[in-house]
Design a protein around this motif. Structure first.
Motif, PDB file in Angstrom:
ATOM      1  N   SER A   1       0.823  -1.214   0.000  1.00 55.55           N
ATOM      2  CA  SER A   1       0.000   0.000   0.000  1.00 55.55           C
ATOM      3  C   SER A   1       0.854   1.260   0.000  1.00 55.55           C
ATOM      4  N   ALA A   2       2.131   1.116   0.337  1.00 58.51           N
ATOM      5  CA  ALA A   2       3.044   2.260   0.330  1.00 58.51           C
ATOM      6  C   ALA A   2       3.575   2.567  -1.061  1.00 58.51           C
ATOM      7  N   VAL A   3       3.380   1.634  -2.026  1.00 57.93           N
ATOM      8  CA  VAL A   3       3.994   1.840  -3.342  1.00 57.93           C
ATOM      9  C   VAL A   3       2.999   1.843  -4.497  1.00 57.93           C
ATOM     10  N   THR A   4       1.713   1.572  -4.224  1.00 59.83           N
ATOM     11  CA  THR A   4       0.725   1.564  -5.296  1.00 59.83           C
ATOM     12  C   THR A   4      -0.657   1.835  -4.709  1.00 59.83           C
ATOM     13  N   ASP A   5      -1.670   1.953  -5.571  1.00 58.01           N
ATOM     14  CA  ASP A   5      -3.013   2.271  -5.088  1.00 58.01           C
ATOM     15  C   ASP A   5      -3.595   1.086  -4.314  1.00 58.01           C
ATOM     16  N   PRO A   6      -4.606   1.318  -3.468  1.00 59.34           N
ATOM     17  CA  PRO A   6      -5.084   0.271  -2.565  1.00 59.34           C
ATOM     18  C   PRO A   6      -5.530  -1.025  -3.232  1.00 59.34           C
ATOM     19  N   PHE A   7      -6.296  -0.937  -4.313  1.00 59.98           N
ATOM     20  CA  PHE A   7      -6.782  -2.156  -4.963  1.00 59.98           C
ATOM     21  C   PHE A   7      -5.609  -2.958  -5.508  1.00 59.98           C
ATOM     22  N   ASN A   8      -4.710  -2.301  -6.210  1.00 52.06           N
ATOM     23  CA  ASN A   8      -3.538  -2.998  -6.744  1.00 52.06           C
ATOM     24  C   ASN A   8      -2.631  -3.500  -5.625  1.00 52.06           C
ATOM     25  N   ALA A   9      -2.575  -2.761  -4.517  1.00 52.20           N
ATOM     26  CA  ALA A   9      -1.722  -3.157  -3.388  1.00 52.20           C
ATOM     27  C   ALA A   9      -2.172  -4.473  -2.787  1.00 52.20           C
ATOM     28  N   VAL A  10      -3.456  -4.581  -2.492  1.00 50.41           N
ATOM     29  CA  VAL A  10      -3.930  -5.799  -1.835  1.00 50.41           C
ATOM     30  C   VAL A  10      -3.880  -6.981  -2.794  1.00 50.41           C
ATOM     31  N   VAL A  11      -4.176  -6.757  -4.064  1.00 49.70           N
ATOM     32  CA  VAL A  11      -4.067  -7.827  -5.050  1.00 49.70           C
ATOM     33  C   VAL A  11      -2.602  -8.255  -5.206  1.00 49.70           C
ATOM     34  N   SER A  12      -1.696  -7.299  -5.252  1.00 51.39           N
ATOM     35  CA  SER A  12      -0.272  -7.609  -5.421  1.00 51.39           C
ATOM     36  C   SER A  12       0.277  -8.395  -4.238  1.00 51.39           C
ATOM     37  N   ALA A  13      -0.112  -8.018  -3.035  1.00 50.21           N
ATOM     38  CA  ALA A  13       0.350  -8.734  -1.844  1.00 50.21           C
ATOM     39  C   ALA A  13      -0.154 -10.170  -1.849  1.00 50.21           C
ATOM     40  N   HIS A  14      -1.440 -10.353  -2.140  1.00 47.99           N
ATOM     41  CA  HIS A  14      -1.990 -11.709  -2.207  1.00 47.99           C
ATOM     42  C   HIS A  14      -1.319 -12.512  -3.316  1.00 47.99           C
ATOM     43  N   ALA A  15      -1.049 -11.861  -4.452  1.00 46.94           N
ATOM     44  CA  ALA A  15      -0.387 -12.547  -5.554  1.00 46.94           C
ATOM     45  C   ALA A  15       1.023 -12.982  -5.161  1.00 46.94           C
ATOM     46  N   HIS A  16       1.769 -12.099  -4.525  1.00 45.65           N
ATOM     47  CA  HIS A  16       3.127 -12.409  -4.071  1.00 45.65           C
ATOM     48  C   HIS A  16       3.099 -13.604  -3.118  1.00 45.65           C
ATOM     49  N   PHE A  17       2.168 -13.583  -2.174  1.00 44.29           N
ATOM     50  CA  PHE A  17       2.028 -14.670  -1.206  1.00 44.29           C
ATOM     51  C   PHE A  17       1.687 -15.977  -1.922  1.00 44.29           C
ATOM     52  N   ALA A  18       0.716 -15.913  -2.843  1.00 41.66           N
ATOM     53  CA  ALA A  18       0.249 -17.127  -3.507  1.00 41.66           C
ATOM     54  C   ALA A  18       1.341 -17.757  -4.360  1.00 41.66           C
ATOM     55  N   VAL A  19       2.061 -16.936  -5.111  1.00 40.96           N
ATOM     56  CA  VAL A  19       3.112 -17.461  -5.975  1.00 40.96           C
ATOM     57  C   VAL A  19       4.251 -18.046  -5.144  1.00 40.96           C
ATOM     58  N   ALA A  20       4.673 -17.328  -4.101  1.00 43.90           N
ATOM     59  CA  ALA A  20       5.740 -17.843  -3.234  1.00 43.90           C
ATOM     60  C   ALA A  20       5.302 -19.129  -2.542  1.00 43.90           C
ATOM     61  N   GLY A  21       4.042 -19.158  -2.091  1.00 45.78           N
ATOM     62  CA  GLY A  21       3.527 -20.355  -1.442  1.00 45.78           C
ATOM     63  C   GLY A  21       3.473 -21.539  -2.382  1.00 45.78           C
ATOM     64  N   GLN A  22       3.064 -21.296  -3.619  1.00 47.73           N
ATOM     65  CA  GLN A  22       2.983 -22.370  -4.601  1.00 47.73           C
ATOM     66  C   GLN A  22       4.371 -22.925  -4.911  1.00 47.73           C
ATOM     67  N   LYS A  23       5.342 -22.039  -5.076  1.00 49.93           N
ATOM     68  CA  LYS A  23       6.701 -22.487  -5.352  1.00 49.93           C
ATOM     69  C   LYS A  23       7.302 -23.234  -4.155  1.00 49.93           C
ATOM     70  N   ALA A  24       7.025 -22.731  -2.941  1.00 49.44           N
ATOM     71  CA  ALA A  24       7.542 -23.386  -1.735  1.00 49.44           C
ATOM     72  C   ALA A  24       6.933 -24.766  -1.569  1.00 49.44           C
ATOM     73  N   HIS A  25       5.661 -24.892  -1.916  1.00 52.11           N
ATOM     74  CA  HIS A  25       4.967 -26.171  -1.774  1.00 52.11           C
ATOM     75  C   HIS A  25       5.630 -27.261  -2.612  1.00 52.11           C
ATOM     76  N   LEU A  26       6.183 -26.891  -3.740  1.00 52.31           N
ATOM     77  CA  LEU A  26       6.839 -27.863  -4.614  1.00 52.31           C
ATOM     78  C   LEU A  26       8.105 -28.438  -3.996  1.00 52.31           C
ATOM     79  N   LYS A  27       8.631 -27.743  -2.980  1.00 54.61           N
ATOM     80  CA  LYS A  27       9.900 -28.156  -2.380  1.00 54.61           C
ATOM     81  C   LYS A  27       9.749 -28.720  -0.971  1.00 54.61           C
ATOM     82  N   ALA A  28       8.525 -28.756  -0.443  1.00 50.15           N
ATOM     83  CA  ALA A  28       8.326 -29.130   0.960  1.00 50.15           C
ATOM     84  C   ALA A  28       7.280 -30.230   1.083  1.00 50.15           C
TER      85      ALA A  28
END
Length: 283
Positions: free
Chosen positions: A220-247
């Motif tokens: 939320s400090a670097v983009t508008d609110p809608f894009n901020a919350v979507v971007s954070a969830h996207a970052h979490f989801a992609v990192a989680g998906q990649k981590a899941h492949l290794k754990a």
């Protein structure tokens, strides 16, 4: 309250991620005692900077140094609640983005009332699980408010009701649902963004949801609110998906998730992100 003038896209998510890495926003975290360490590590790995300044003597002053504030009601004490009130009062006064994570708002009356009272200070974004969003909106209560027992899809109307106080609302789960209002070409519209991904290990890692709230604050400090919350969830989801492949167990997943938050690239968003957005039909 900021109303977005454009819709999030994969490219706008990638751009926000680039800005996050470049700017390393300082996030003031007033959070629960269980989440402090993991939240700090998530922010650092993602590219932001954490500051756990949560005492009444400094909470309001530090808002001026931070680029965003996250308030998490997981383990509220009298002193912490005082700090939260001071910080969000100041954030609202100087128009600094702040995020409300209303843990157990639908399960416990005192903290539920606190979360409801905090709405008057217009949080930039509200992030919770489906039960908490429904509880905060006053559409019901659920005794399992710490761990969502509602499908995020069931929280959409509750999230829309909360847009009276905030710019965007997200409910996390197997498929994250993010509700926001835009004003594009002089037309007001409501939208639901859906992000699928992550891992079934997330509920077995303490403070994963809390840390997502902190990452929402960072974005939320670097983009508008809608894009901020979507971007954070996207970052979490992609990192989680990649981590899941290794754990193959929660402990391994936690370690790999921190690593993948750091490693996520523009190409990863294009390859792994399962994202769609649709207009919310008012009922």
């Amino acid at each position: 309250m900021t109303i977005s003038t454009q819709l999030p896209t994969v490219q706008s998510i990638i751009q926000a991620h680039t800005y996050l890495k470049q700017q390393k926003p300082l996030v003031q975290c007033l959070t629960n005692s269980v989440s402090v360490n993991f939240m700090a590590n998530v922010l650092l790995s993602a590219g932001a900077s954490p500051a756990m300044v949560d005492n009444p003597e400094e909470a309001a002053e530090f808002v001026h140094f931070a680029q965003a504030v996250v308030v998490n009601l997981g383990t509220p004490t009298s002193a912490l609640v005082e700090s939260m009130k001071l910080a969000i009062t100041e954030a609202h006064k100087i128009n600094k983005p702040w995020i409300l994570d209303p843990i157990a708002a639908g399960a416990l009356s005192w903290r539920g009332q606190l979360a409801a009272d905090f709405l008057q200070f217009k949080p930039t974004i509200i992030r919770g699980n489906a039960s908490e969003i429904i509880g905060l909106a006053g559409l019901g209560s659920n005794r399992k408010g710490f761990d969502s027992s509602n499908d995020p899809a069931h929280s959409v109307q509750a999230a829309k009701a909360l847009l009276e106080y905030t710019s965007a609302v997200s409910a996390s789960g197997e498929v994250d649902h993010i509700v926001a209002k835009t004003y594009i070409d002089q037309k007001e519209q409501y939208w639901v963004a859906k992000i699928k991904g992550g891992s079934y290990f997330f509920p077995l890692v303490t403070a994963s949801g809390c840390s997502l709230g902190a990452l929402v604050a960072a974005y939320s400090a670097v983009t508008d609110p809608f894009n901020a919350v979507v971007s954070a969830h996207a970052h979490f989801a992609v990192a989680g998906q990649k981590a899941h492949l290794k754990a193959d167990a929660p402990g391994d997943f936690q370690r790999e998730f921190i690593n993948e938050l750091y490693r996520v690239s523009a190409e990863d968003f294009e390859i792994y992100l399962n994202f769609q957005i649709e207009e919310l039909i008012l009922v």
